[in-house]
Scaffold this active site. Sequence first.
Site, mmCIF file in Angstrom:
data_model
loop_
_atom_site.group_PDB
_atom_site.id
_atom_site.type_symbol
_atom_site.label_atom_id
_atom_site.label_comp_id
_atom_site.label_asym_id
_atom_site.label_seq_id
_atom_site.Cartn_x
_atom_site.Cartn_y
_atom_site.Cartn_z
ATOM 1 N N SER A 131 0.926 -1.239 0.033
ATOM 2 C CA SER A 131 -0.046 0.068 -0.104
ATOM 3 C C SER A 131 0.772 1.079 0.076
ATOM 4 O O SER A 131 1.825 1.181 0.607
ATOM 5 C CB SER A 131 -0.770 -0.018 1.242
ATOM 6 O OG SER A 131 -1.347 1.373 1.726
ATOM 7 N N TYR A 145 -1.849 -0.800 10.049
ATOM 8 C CA TYR A 145 -1.899 -1.293 8.599
ATOM 9 C C TYR A 145 -0.930 -0.817 8.028
ATOM 10 O O TYR A 145 -0.292 -1.641 7.296
ATOM 11 C CB TYR A 145 -3.220 -0.572 8.360
ATOM 12 C CG TYR A 145 -3.743 -0.886 6.750
ATOM 13 C CD1 TYR A 145 -4.114 -2.172 6.254
ATOM 14 C CD2 TYR A 145 -3.196 0.133 5.907
ATOM 15 C CE1 TYR A 145 -4.288 -2.320 4.806
ATOM 16 C CE2 TYR A 145 -3.224 0.021 4.581
ATOM 17 C CZ TYR A 145 -3.827 -1.257 3.934
ATOM 18 O OH TYR A 145 -4.254 -1.397 2.652
#
Length: 249
Positions: A131, A145
């Site tokens: 990401s 995350y």
Amino acid sequence: MSAQSGRRRGVVTGAGSGIGKAVVRRLLREGGEVLAVDLRGEAIAEFAGPQCQVLAADVTDAEARKRIEDWADGADWLVNSAGIVMVRPIFEVTVEDWRRVQTVNAEATFFLCQKIGPRMKPGGAIVNLSSSSAKYATTVEVAAYAASKTTILSITRSFAYALASRPVRVNAILPGIVDTPMQDAVREGVAPMRGISLGEWDTVRTKSVPLARAASPDECAGLIWFLLSEESGYMTGQAINFTGGLVTW
Ligand code: NAD
């Protein structure tokens, strides 16, 4: 469905939604055979058919992973798209939050690469979903995350090196904003924490992207297909930004 059919074959985790779902569709369109894996069986049921086997399984469960690994013997492709996001103020993240995110996002990716990679067909390829948050802390409410997605970059480099002699190529992509249920969860979690409306959050996010829009899951699946295909045959160990220009390094 078996390796004897002569079709190229691949596993997609997180196949029940968003990017994973778009990747399954793309691989089927390219004539491949797919094992579509997701925690939620009802979300993958639509894919069941002669070209696609579905498996309702939790990628954090070693027994379930064994079933995936056995199917993947001699496979051409592995796409690790299963993932969770946890939206929490950074000073409120608990050890349990941290472990859950690491286990689903990073640990499962590591062990699927470890077990499946050496059994893949020479010339095969793995794509791991990192990401842009691995590089860029615009959304501090997803710090655990982001850490898991940074771990995926390291996992990708290590397996690229370890599997290069086979050769199996291993690359990661770093999406920014892809229009999926996970992105909705981030939006609906972060805006109230910042005391702004969803509309204001959308404006802030869109303005941060030079191309001024979110990507579609199909566009993301296009990049993943490129990384799985021979077109990217000289690329391994890479971390490819997919951010509409938000991240350029
Ligand atoms: P999504 O939430 O729409 O889909 C994720 C899928 O993974 C769901 O169907 C879910 O059921 C499945 N899943 C979750 N935990 C699982 C488990 N333990 N075992 C098996 N399946 C499980 O998410 P998405 O937006 O399609 O994201 C796909 C990947 O891309 C994720 O790894 C995510 O972190 C990454 N990513 C997405 C974006 C984005 O903007 N959407 C940005 C950067 C990275």
